[in-house]
Enzyme design. Sequence first.
Site, PDB file in Angstrom:
ATOM      1  N   ASP A  55     -10.895   5.901  -1.851  1.00 11.50           N
ATOM      2  CA  ASP A  55     -10.278   5.026  -2.851  1.00 11.50           C
ATOM      3  C   ASP A  55      -9.282   5.836  -3.663  1.00 11.50           C
ATOM      4  OD1 ASP A  55     -11.631   2.698  -2.171  1.00 11.50           O
ATOM      5  OD2 ASP A  55     -13.242   3.016  -3.608  1.00 11.50           O
ATOM      6  N   ASP A  63      -8.984  -2.766   0.103  1.00 13.40           N
ATOM      7  CA  ASP A  63      -9.675  -3.639  -0.861  1.00 13.40           C
ATOM      8  C   ASP A  63      -8.717  -4.690  -1.412  1.00 13.40           C
ATOM      9  OD1 ASP A  63     -11.952  -1.998  -0.599  1.00 13.40           O
ATOM     10  OD2 ASP A  63     -11.358  -0.746  -2.298  1.00 13.40           O
TER      11      ASP A  63
END
Length: 168
Positions: A117, A135
């Site tokens: 991330d 995402d």
Amino acid sequence: MNRNLVLFNVLVVVLAVMADQMIKALVVAKMALGEAIELLPFLAIYHARNNGIAFSMFSGMGEVGLAALAGVVLVVVMILWIKTPADRRLTHFGLAIIVGGAIGNLIDRVLLGYVVDYVYFHTPVWAFAIFNLADACITVGAGVILFDEFILQPRRERVRARADRTVD
């Protein structure tokens, strides 16, 4: 589904996966884990690892369990996609970016055991979860599908109903 729609959807999936994986590779290659690059007072690139799924949920399930769960969800989305009528092009696009995002994160989970991330929204008193392009694809895809289903589809049905009444 017609051939052009299938080709377009496959292209969207491939582009989403490629962009996601290229950005993650760049972050991993150029930034130490935990390093942040402030872009704006509320936005940073922050190299992080997510051992769970969205917002680190289910982080205790382990690599294999999370990969299996992601695989099952991907299969369910693919079944919904196949069953979606060809005239619902916006829904097809939403499903394509969801699948692209899911595949991008599944690649990380299978190869690395976690998901990379890097997008971090924050203020001095508030911070949002760290996430990635995959995402964002999943979230935007879900929003596109909801918009098509609850805003555009009822409008299309009203137009068809009016057209049917004028034909009668």
